[in-house]
Structures are given as structure tokens and as C-alpha cells.
Design an enzyme around this catalytic site. Structure first.
Site, PDB file in Angstrom:
ATOM      1  N   SER A   1      30.259  41.265  41.243  1.00 43.68           N
ATOM      2  CA  SER A   1      31.449  40.475  40.922  1.00 43.68           C
ATOM      3  C   SER A   1      32.623  40.884  41.797  1.00 43.68           C
ATOM      4  CB  SER A   1      31.818  40.692  39.447  1.00 43.68           C
ATOM      5  OG  SER A   1      33.115  40.226  39.166  1.00 43.68           O
TER       6      SER A   1
ATOM      7  N   TYR B   1      34.340  45.622  32.362  1.00 44.73           N
ATOM      8  CA  TYR B   1      33.400  44.694  32.993  1.00 44.73           C
ATOM      9  C   TYR B   1      33.225  45.050  34.469  1.00 44.73           C
ATOM     10  CZ  TYR B   1      31.682  40.451  35.222  1.00 44.73           C
ATOM     11  OH  TYR B   1      30.971  39.559  35.991  1.00 44.73           O
TER      12      TYR B   1
END
Length: 326
Positions: free
Chosen positions: A132, A157
């Protein structure tokens, strides 16, 4: 295509669904094994709709499982003749990681460890996995390059996705598994995620409800249309690398206010904006440096924000009878 049996994790998720659909439509001699736990992070009706579309193809097999459970993973997949893994399954969302951190470590880190270990034990010599843009954290240097330091994540995250990259390097070093990591930059499109801005904006604008606009509208994002991301994944599948990490973005960050104006234009309705401060874990601007991806992956995003949002909003309007409830 030199692969015959491809395992796609997160097959009922947004990116996983589109990748599976592309493979099934374009390679009839390939069998796609999709796994997903169909959890309720967002309304599972959407995941089930995606999955029903995929199950209409003869060369698709779906297995419902939680890959963070090693025994369940092993029992479900041990007899499959898999020769490539595309690992897209994960617990997504920056803000939700502030409320429920445990599920991120369980799904993203333990789950990814299980997938990598499964590849090792069953001699699967290549894994393409999702990372990501969030791993770049609060980096001030723009655009974000794969050579930048990524040791200061600002959300759990992001920390879990960086941990995935480090685990991938370890499994490549120890066992020679080819590991290709893809850092996605704010992917959007049809059948997208309802927890992301474009879905929430479009839904509320069409319903005449207010939209929450964070950082008082001063955010900039490198929004990337789903077909471009699928093109990048396919290139990572086809090309032969030992170990690499690539950005998959659009190389064209736009202001959030401009994106909202496009949704207003294509929906034919004005937004009621509720301006709010920056949220914990968010970054003000993302921008993918695609120098490496263009050179080694032949990756070249084709869909502009104008065209991509037109496609998405029109799809949303055409399916409004059910998407409005998600």
C-alpha cells in the site's frame, strides 16, 4: 501465460474481484482458485454479488476460508495444484485500524505469513502480493519512490503492510521464492469499496445527504482506476523478477475538491459539504513515482480521473437500487 492454476486471496474483495474477472475472461485455460472469508467489515452483500459474478465462470473455484487460520488454510488448499499466488486479501482501511487494531495483525500479518509459508511448503515459487502507498507514512518528499525510507508508518494498517514487505524479503532470501510487492495508490472504480471516499460521496450526493470532507478539502490523492491496477498486476504476473516492489498509481494527484466537483457533474447534483479536520492516520498528499514501474513493468496508467469518475458514477447510478443500501 505460463501459469495454469492461480490462487487469488481476497477474491471477493474489490481488487481481487476485478483481477479474477480479467483472468477468467481472457485465459480460458487457466483455473482460478479464489479464497475469501466474506467478512462483514463492510456489507457482505457486495462481496457476495462480486463472488456470484465470478462463480458464473466454469474455470473459477471459490473456497470460503480465513487464511489467518493455518489449519483451515492447509486443509482447504493442500490438494490444489497451485503454481502462482496473488495475495490481495487483507483487512483494509486506515481509520478502522484505530478502532480494531487486533484484526489487522491477525489478517494482514499472521494471514500473510500463512500464505508465504504455504508457498514454501508446497513449492510455489512466485507470489505477487498487495502492499500500500500508506507505507510511505508522513514522508515529505513527493512523489513517493520505492527507494524512499518507509520506516515511519503513521497508522497500524501501514505498519502491517510494511511488515508484509519485510516478510516477503525474508522468504525470498531464505527460500528463493520470487516475491513481487505492489504498492497501490487509492484504487477506485465499479464494485469498489463502500468505506472509501468516492463511494460515500456518490451515495450521499445522490441521496441529498451531507458528505464529510476531511482536512477542510485540502487533501490530494493519486487516485488510480481499477483497470490500470489490474494491468499492473498482470504485468507483475507475466514478468520474471526475483524480488521487487513497485508503485501502482496514476502519477497525477488531484485535489479532493476537484474530484468532488466531478462527482457533482456526473451525478447532476450538488454536494452538501461538512468540512472536518484531518483524521488520525491520514496523510495530506499521495503521489506515486512511476519511474521504476514504467521501466520494469511497462506500466502506464491510461484512465484519467475525469474518465474514471464518469464510469464509476454512471455505474453507481445504474445500480442505485441496491448500492444505496450498502
Amino acid at each position: 501465460m505460463k501459469y495454469s492454476d492461480i490462487l487469488v486471496t481476497g477474491s471477493a474483495g474489490f481488487i481481487g474481484f476485478h483481477l479474477c474477472k480479467y483472468l477468467l475472461e481472457n485465459f480460458e485455460d487457466i483455473k482460478v482458485v479464489g479464497v475469501d472469508n466474506l467478512n462483514n467489515y463492510y456489507n457482505p452483500i457486495l462481496k457476495k454479488k462480486r463472488n456470484e459474478i465470478l462463480k458464473s465462470y466454469n474455470n473459477y473455484e471459490f473456497i470460503k476460508l480465513d487464511f489467518s487460520n493455518w489449519d483451515e488454510l492447509l486443509e482447504s488448499l493442500k490438494d490444489k495444484e497451485i503454481d502462482l499466488i496473488v495475495h490481495l486479501g487483507a483487512q483494509a482501511g486506515v481509520r478502522y485500524s484505530l478502532k480494531n487494531p487486533w484484526v489487522y495483525v491477525k489478517s494482514n500479518d499472521l494471514g500473510t505469513l500463512n500464505i508465504f509459508e504455504f508457498a514454501r511448503r508446497f513449492d510455489i515459487n512466485k507470489v505477487v502480493y498487495a502492499s500500500s502507498s500508506s507505507v510511505y507514512g508522513g514522508n515529505k518528499k513527493i512523489p513517493f519512490s520505492e527507494d524512499d525510507r518507509v520506516d515511519k508508518p503513521i497508522s497500524l494498517y501501514a505498519a502491517t503492510k510494511r511488515a508484509n514487505e519485510l516478510m516477503a524479503h525474508t522468504y525470498h532470501h531464505l527460500y528463493g521464492i520470487k516475491m513481487i510487492g505492489l504498492r497501490f495508490f487509492t484504487v477506485y472504480g465499479e464494485y469498489g469499496r463502500p468505506d472509501m471516499a468516492f463511494w460515500k460521496f456518490t451515495k450521499n450526493i445522490l441521496l441529498g445527504k451531507p458528505i464529510d470532507v476531511y482536512n477542510y478539502g485540502k487533501m490530494m490523492r493519486d487516485f488510480t482506476y481499477i483497470s490500470d491496477v489490474v494491468d499492473g498486476i498482470m504485468s507483475a504476473i507475466k514478468k520474471d523478477f526475483e524480488y521487487e516492489i513497485f508503485n501502482l498509481g496514476n502519477d497525477n494527484p488531484v485535489k479532493l475538491e476537484y474530484a468532488i466537483s466531478l462527482i457533482e457533474k456526473y451525478s447532476g447534483k450538488k454536494a452538501i459539504k461538512n468540512y472536518l479536520p484531518m483524521q488520525p492516520g491520514d496523510v495530506e498528499k499521495t503521489w506515486a513515482d512511476l519511474t521504476k514501474s514504467r521501466k520494469l513493468l511497462d506500466y502506464n496508467p491510461k484512465v484519467s480521473i475525469e474518465d474514471g469518475l464518469k464510469r464509476f458514477v454512471y455505474w453507481f447510478k445504474e445500480n442505485f437500487d441496491w448500492v444505496k443500501d450498502i
